[in-house]
Design an enzyme around this catalytic site. Structure first.
Site, PDB file in Angstrom:
ATOM      1  N   PRO A  47      16.500  35.481  11.539  1.00 51.66           N
ATOM      2  CA  PRO A  47      15.852  36.244  10.464  1.00 51.66           C
ATOM      3  C   PRO A  47      14.974  37.343  11.002  1.00 51.66           C
ATOM      4  CG  PRO A  47      14.700  34.178  10.828  1.00 51.66           C
ATOM      5  CD  PRO A  47      15.903  34.150  11.732  1.00 51.66           C
ATOM      6  N   TRP A 555       7.513  31.514  15.076  1.00 52.17           N
ATOM      7  CA  TRP A 555       8.753  31.244  15.815  1.00 52.17           C
ATOM      8  C   TRP A 555       9.244  29.833  15.531  1.00 52.17           C
ATOM      9  CZ3 TRP A 555      10.912  35.307  18.150  1.00 52.17           C
ATOM     10  CH2 TRP A 555      10.083  36.382  18.476  1.00 52.17           C
ATOM     11  N   TRP A 596      13.507  33.518  19.685  1.00 51.89           N
ATOM     12  CA  TRP A 596      14.299  32.730  18.749  1.00 51.89           C
ATOM     13  C   TRP A 596      15.331  31.850  19.443  1.00 51.89           C
ATOM     14  CZ3 TRP A 596      19.350  33.553  16.156  1.00 51.89           C
ATOM     15  CH2 TRP A 596      19.504  32.747  15.029  1.00 51.89           C
TER      16      TRP A 596
END
Ligand SMILES: [Zn+2]
Ligand SMILES: [Zn+2]
Length: 1017
Positions: A47, A555, A596
Site C-alpha cells: 500500500p 510498517w 515492507w
C-alpha cells in the site's frame, strides 16, 4: 474495411478513448471474473502511503505490479487484485503538522488529538483521489472500489489480533534500551526505519577531550604533574552524560608529557592524535588502568541533574515509572575494560555515556555505572548548564567552549562521516535510552532466514545480499511510536502503581466483555483519543485498566496486510487454505528490503512460520537525468502527469519495462521516453497503419485466406520469427523478466518493419490480387494480431487499439477486448531455425554492404556491378549462396561473389567494411550503364516524394511531364516502363506540365530536370 488509421497519432488522446472503452465494457472486472474457478494468481499490493501526490517512482512500481498479473490472467489464472492504502503513521502526521504550521508534539496536544487525527483522516482522503486517478490513467488494473485501508476499524482489529498472538507467546516486551530517537517527531524509530535515513558526508565535530585523573589514581601511577586520560568523540553533547571511560585491557597505553602535563592514550594512537613527538614517560597495559578514577567533566549535581544507577533501570515484571534509582555519592568515575574499544580511530580510550549509546548502556548495566540523562525527548539540554535549552547539535560548540575554559579540550576539528537522520523529517537521530515496546523477532531469526530461502528474488542477488544480510543481522523490532495517528497498541495497564498489571487485547469483542468495560462511544473509532477512553477493571486488584499511550509503527500495519485486508480471522477464516495466502507476486523498490518486504516477512513468519510471498521484483531507484536524487528542494522532481499527457502511458510503461533491468538504478530523462516512442511505438504504429491503408485499398478481409498457396520464404521467415517470439516472451514473463520479454518484442517489430514489410512492399503494391499478395496480407495481419496479444500486458492501450481495429471490426464474435483473450501459443512446427539464421546472415551482409557504400559515398539507389563477400567456412558459403538473391536486392547490386580473403582486392577500386568474420567489398568505379540506371532510380524517388508532397492517395494514378537535357531525356526513354510502373504514371510526356500539376525542379548528378505530376481523375 478496417476503420482507417492515420500515420500521425496522438497516443495520449488514443489512450483516453481506450480508457472509456474499458470502463463502458467493464473489461477489468470481466478479465478477472472470466477466470473464476481457475488456479489463483495472487498479487499483494504494497500500500502506498497516501500522504502526498504520486511521483514518477510510484508509476514505476505500479506498472511492474500491473504487468505480471495481466500476463497471468491471459495465461488463464484467476487474478483478483485488491488495492490498498497505507493511511497511518508519521508520514501522514508530518504532512498535517506542516499544513497546520506545527513543529512538535506540544502543539498537537494543545490543538487536541481528536481534531488532529480528524485532519489526518481528511488529508489521507484528499490524496487518495489523486492516487486513484493516476492508477487508472496508467492502466494499473487493481480493484480500487474495494480497497483495504489501514485506518479502518476492521483492519485495526486484525492488527490487534496479530499483536495478541505474539503477546501470548511472550514475544512482545517493553525494554529500557537505547533506541534511535527522532527528537523532532518525538518518537523511536525501528532499525529498518533508521536504515532508510543514512546520509554520507555529514560534518560533525571531531574532538579530543582530557579527563583529569583523581589525586589517588595519579599517585598510583607515580605521576607528579596533573595527568589526563585522552578520549575522542564526535558528539560533544553526550559529554555531560559521561560516567566512565573504557579501555582495552590487553592493549599497550603510553603516558606522554605534553606542555607540562601527562596525557594517557593507546601507544598505537599517539601518532594519529598528533602526539608522535611527545616524550613517552611510561608504558602500561590497559589492565593497569582499570579501576583508576577521574573527575566528571560536568559534575551533574552542579547542574541540577539527577543521577541514577544504570543497572537499576531494568527490572523484572511490569515496568513502572520509578525504575530510576536515586544515588547521592559520586565524583569518582571509573576506567573500565570492555571488548569494543577500537584501535582504528580515536585514542584507544572510549568515552561512555550510558544514556546515549547502545554499547554504553550495556556497559553501564554490566558494570553498574551511573546513569545521567542531560537531554530531553525533544533533543534539548536540560538542567542549568550554560547551554541548557539548546538543541544538542547547537549545544556542541558551547560544550566545547566550557571544556576549553576548564583546560579540558585537547584538540577540536571536524570530520565527515555517515550519520542517521529521520527518514521522514530529516532531523538528526539521537541514540537515547528510554522505554520502548519490542517484538522479539530475534526469537524467530532462523525461521526468517529459512523462509527467505523459499522466495524467488528478481534480481537474484537481493536474496542473500541486501535482504539476507538484513535477516542475518536481525534485531528486535522496536514497534511502538509515541505518536497519535496510528493503530493503537492494544495493551492496557493497571493504574494502580503497586499492581501495574499488563494485558493485551486481541479483539473488540474481547475488550467489550471485560468486567467493568466502559467508555465506548458511537460511532466506533479505534483511534486515539477515543480508544484511550476505553477502560475496564484490573483482574488482579480491581483498579482501572487504561491503554498505554503508544501507537504502532505504520510498517506493522502494511506488513499485516495479508491477514488484515481480509479482517482475518474474524472473517475469511479459510484464508490460509483457499489460495489467497501466500502471494505469488509482489513488487516494490529496493528500499523496501528493510521496509515492507521485511515487515511482511517478519509478521508472516511470527504468525504462521512461513513466508507470505513467493516471487518479488525488487526495483532500483529512479534518479534524475544527471544521476541525482530527485527532491522537491532541488526542483528536479518529474511530474508523472506531464509525461503521460505528452507521450501517453504506454510510452512510459514501455520505457520502464525495457530501458534497463528492473533492479538497476535508472536515470529518468524525458527524452528517453520520446526516444522509446519514436523507436518502438511509432515503428509499430507505422506498420499497423501501412497494413490498414493497403488492406482497405485492396479490400483484404481477414479470414478470407482459406486455402493459401505456398507461402513465400519471406512469409515463412516472419511466421517462424513470430512463433519463436511467442516462446521467448512467454518464457521471459514466466521468469518475471518483462525487460527481456519487451526487448524480444522490440527486436521482432524492428525485423517486421525494416525487413519483412520493406522487402514485401512490392507485393502489396502490385495491381493484381493474386495469391502472393493475399499471403503477404495474411502474414502481416497475423503478425500484428499476435503482437497485440503479446503486448497487452506491456502497452495495454496500443494493444487494444490494434485488436479493436484488426479483430473486433472483422470478427464480431471475438472477445471484445484484447485483455479478454488468451495469451498466444506458439506453433513450433512453423519455426525454421535454418531460415532464421540465413536471414540473420542476409541482414548482416546487407548492413555491412550499406556501411561500405556510405563510406565510399555511393547511394543505395545507385546500382553497382559486383560486391565481394568473405566467408570463413564452406557451410557459411552455402548459406550465403542461399541468401544471395535477397542481398542483391538489398544492396542494389548485379552480382555477389565470394572470396576467402577480401584483402586480395585492390584497395584503390574497393571500399571494404568488416565486422567479426565478415567483410563486404564495394567497387568504387561505376559504368555509364549503371550510372544511367542510378539516375532512373533517383527520378523515381523524386517523383514519389512529389506524390506525397502533392498529397496524392497511395493508389492514385498520375500523368507525369518532364523537361531536361539530352542525357536526362535518354535515361527517361530507356527506363520509361520502370518509371511508369514505380510511380503509377499512366503517361510519361516530355514537355511543359499541365495546368494544376504539382511541379518541382531537380538536379541529379549535374543534370537539371523539371518534373510535373497531376492526378488522373
Ligand atoms: Zn522525525
Ligand atoms: Zn491492578
Amino acid at each position: 474495411m478496417f476503420p482507417p488509421v492515420k500515420s500521425k497519432v496522438n497516443f495520449a488522446q488514443l489512450e483516453e478513448n481506450i480508457l472509456r472503452l474499458w470502463q463502458d465494457k467493464n473489461v477489468f472486472e470481466r478479465s478477472v471474473e472470466a477466470r473464476q474457478g481457475a488456479p489463483r494468481f495472487v498479487l499483494y499490493e504494497g500500500p502506498p502511503t497516501a500522504n502526498g501526490s504520486p511521483g514518477i517512482h510510484h508509476v514505476l512500481s505500479r506498472v511492474f505490479k500491473d504487468i505480471i498479473p495481466r500476463y497471468k490472467a491471459m495465461k488463464g489464472y484467476y487474478t483478483p487484485r485488491i488495492a490498498g492504502w497505507d493511511t497511518h503513521g508519521l508520514p501522514v502526521e508530518l504532512e498535517v503538522e506542516r499544513e497546520l504550521g506545527f513543529s512538535g508534539k506540544a502543539q498537537i496536544e494543545e490543538y487536541g488529538v481528536d481534531r488532529f487525527n480528524a485532519r489526518c483522516r481528511e488529508s489521507v482522503f484528499s490524496y487518495l483521489k489523486e492516487w486513484e486517478a493516476l492508477t487508472e490513467r496508467i492502466a494499473f488494473w487493481i480493484d480500487l472500489k474495494h480497497p483495504y485501508i489501514t485506518m479502518d476499524n476492521k483492519y485495526i482489529e486484525t492488527g490487534w489480533w496479530t499483536i495478541k498472538q505474539m503477546w501470548d507467546r511472550g514475544l512482545v516486551y517493553q525494554g529500557y534500551k537505547v533506541t534511535p530517537h527522532c527528537p523532532r517527531c518525538g518518537t523511536s524509530l525501528s532499525s529498518h526505519e533508521v536504515a532508510l535515513g543514512y546520509e554520507d558526508n555529514v560534518e560533525d565535530p571531531s574532538v579530543y577531550i582530557k579527563f583529569k585523573l583523581v589525586e589517588q589514581s595519579r599517585q598510583k601511577l607515580n605521576l607528579e604533574k596533573p595527568a589526563y586520560f585522552l578520549a575522542w568523540t564526535t558528539t560533544p553533547w553526550t559529554l555531560p552524560g559521561n560516567t566512565a571511560l573504557a579501555i582495552a585491557d590487553e592493549a599497550e597505553y603510553a603516558i606522554v608529557e605534553y606542555e607540562g602535563e601527562y596525557l594517557i592514550l593507546a601507544s598505537v594512537r599517539l601518532e594519529p592524535a598528533g602526539l608522535g613527538e611527545a616524550p613517552v614517560v611510561a608504558k602500561v597495559e590497559g589492565s593497569d588502568l582499570v579501576g583508576l578514577g577521574y573527575e566528571p567533566l560536568f559534575n551533574p549535581s552542579d547542574f541540577g541533574i539527577p543521577v541514577e544507577k544504570t543497572g537499576g533501570l531494568e527490572k523484572e515484571g511490569p515496568p513502572s515509572s520509578d525504575v530510576l534509582r536515586k544515588q547521592e555519592d559520586f565524583f569518582n568515575y571509573p576506567v573500565i575494560a570492555t571488548d569494543f574499544v577500537s584501535m582504528e580511530d580515536g585514542t584507544g580510550i572510549v568515552h561512555i555515556a550510558p544514556a546515549y549509546g547502545e554499547v554504553d548502556y550495556q556497559a553501564g548495566t554490566e558494570q553498574g555505572l551511573d546513569f545521567v540523562h542531560t537531554v530531553d525527548l525533544q533533543g534539548k539540554v536540560i538542567g542549568n548548564y550554560p547551554f541548557s535549552g539548546l538543541f544538542v547539535k547547537d549545544a556542541d560548540p558551547m560544550v566545547l567552549e566550557e571544556l576549553k575554559k576548564k583546560n579540558l579540550l585537547f584538540r577540536s576539528e571536524t570530520i565527515r562521516h555517515t550519520y542517521p537522520f529521520c527518514w521522514r523529517c530529516e532531523a538528526p537521530l539521537l541514540y537515547y535510552a528510554k522505554q520502548t515496546w519490542y517484538i522479539q523477532t530475534t526469537a524467530v531469526k532462523e525461521s526468517l532466514i529459512s523462509g527467505n530461502a523459499e522466495i524467488n528474488w528478481y534480481p537474484e542477488h537481493i536474496k542473500y545480499g541486501r535482504f539476507g544480510d538484513w535477516l542475518e543481522n536481525n534485531v528486535d523490532w522496536a514497534f511502538s511510536r509515541e505518536r497519535y495517528w496510528g493503530t493503537p497498541l492494544p495493551v492496557w495497564r493497571c493504574e494502580n502503581p503497586e499492581c501495574s498489571h499488563l494485558d493485551c487485547v486481541g479483539s473488540l469483542a474481547e475488550l467489550e466483555n471485560k468486567p467493568g468495560f466502559a467508555g465506548l462511544k458511537e460511532p466506533l473509532d479505534l483511534h486515539r483519543p477515543f480508544v484511550d477512553e476505553l477502560t475496564y477493571d484490573c483482574p488482579e486488584c480491581g483498579a482501572k485498566m487504561r491503554r498505554v499511550p503508544e501507537v504502532i509503527d505504520c510498517w506493522f500495519d502494511s506488513g499485516a496486510m495479508p491477514v488484515a485486508q481480509y479482517h482475518y480471522p474474524f472473517e475469511n477464516d479459510t484464508l490460509l487454505e483457499d489460495g489467497r495466502f501466500p502471494a505469488d507476486y509482489i513488487s516494490e523498490a529496493v528500499d523496501q528490503t528493510r521496509g515492507w518486504f521485511y515487515s511482511l516477512h517478519a509478521i508472516s513468519t511470527l504468525l504462521f512460520s512461513r513466508p507470505c510471498f513467493r516471487n518479488v521484483i525488487c526495483l532500483g531507484h529512479i534518479l534524475d537525468a544527471k544521476g541525482e536524487k530527485m527532491s522537491k528542494a532541488k526542483g528536479n522532481v518529474v511530474e508523472p502527469w506531464a509525461v503521460i499527457n505528452k507521450y501517453g502511458a504506454d510510452a512510459l510503461r514501455w520505457y520502464f519495462f525495457t530501458s534497463s533491468p528492473p533492479g538497476n538504478v535508472r536515470r529518468f530523462a524525458e527524452k528517453s521516453v520520446a526516444e522509446v516512442t519514436r523507436h518502438f511505438l511509432l515503428t509499430l504504429w507505422n506498420t499497423y497503419s501501412f497494413l490498414v491503408t493497403y488492406a482497405n485499398i485492396d479490400h483484404f478481409t481477414p479470414g478470407s485466406e482459406g486455402t493459401l498457396l505456398e507461402e513465400s520464404e519471406l512469409d515463412r521467415w516472419i511466421i517462424s520469427e513470430l512463433n519463436q517470439l511467442i516462446i521467448d516472451v512467454d518464457s521471459a514473463m514466466d521468469n518475471y523478466n518483462p525487460t527481456e520479454a519487451g526487448r524480444k518484442i522490440e527486436g521482432f517489430v524492428d525485423g517486421l518493419s525494416n525487413w519483412y514489410v520493406r522487402r514485401s512492399r512490392r507485393r502489396f503494391w502490385k495491381s493484381e490480387n493474386d495469391a502472393d499478395k493475399l499471403a503477404a496480407y495474411t502474414t502481416l495481419y497475423q503478425c500484428l494480431v499476435t503482437l497485440a496479444k503479446l503486448l497487452a500486458p506491456f502497452t495495454p492501450f496500443l494493444a487494444e487499439e490494434l485488436y479493436q481495429n484488426l479483430v473486433c471490426s472483422a470478427f464480431p464474435q471475438a472477445p471484445d477486448s484484447v485483455h479478454l483473450t488468451d495469451f498466444p501459443v506458439a506453433d513450433e512446427s512453423k519455426i525454421d531455425k535454418r531460415l532464421a539464421a540465413d536471414i540473420r546472415l542476409a541482414m548482416k551482409v546487407s548492413s555491412l554492404g550499406r556501411a561500405a557504400r556510405s563510406q565510399a559515398g555511393i547511394k543505395v539507389r545507385q546500382p553497382l556491378a559486383v560486391n565481394y563477400v568473405s566467408f570463413s567456412s564452406m557451410s557459411e558459403r552455402t548459406a550465403l549462396e542461399r541468401v544471395k538473391p535477397q542481398v542483391l536486392e538489398e544492396l542494389n547490386i548485379k552480382d555477389l561473389q565470394f572470396i576467402d580473403n577480401v584483402g586480395k582486392l585492390s584497395e584503390k577500386s574497393y571500399v571494404i567494411s568488416s565486422e567479426g568474420s565478415y567483410s563486404v567489398a564495394v567497387p568504387t568505379e561505376i559504368s555509364p550503364e549503371l550510372q544511367a540506371e542510378g539516375v532512373a532510380r533517383e527520378i523515381v524517388h523524386r517523383l514519389q516524394t512529389m506524390r506525397r508532397s502533392a498529397e496524392f492517395e497511395i493508389a492514385d494514378k498520375i500523368i507525369t511531364h518532364y523537361q531536361g537535357d539530352d542525357y536526362i531525356k535518354q535515361v527517361i526513354t530507356d527506363f520509361a516502363d520502370y518509371i511508369k510502373q514505380e510511380t503509377l504514371s499512366k503517361k510519361l510526356i516530355e514537355g511543359d506540365p499541365e495546368t494544376g500539376a504539382f511541379v518541382a525542379e531537380h538536379e541529379i548528378g549535374g543534370h537539371n530536370l523539371k518534373l510535373g505530376v497531376k492526378r488522373l481523375t
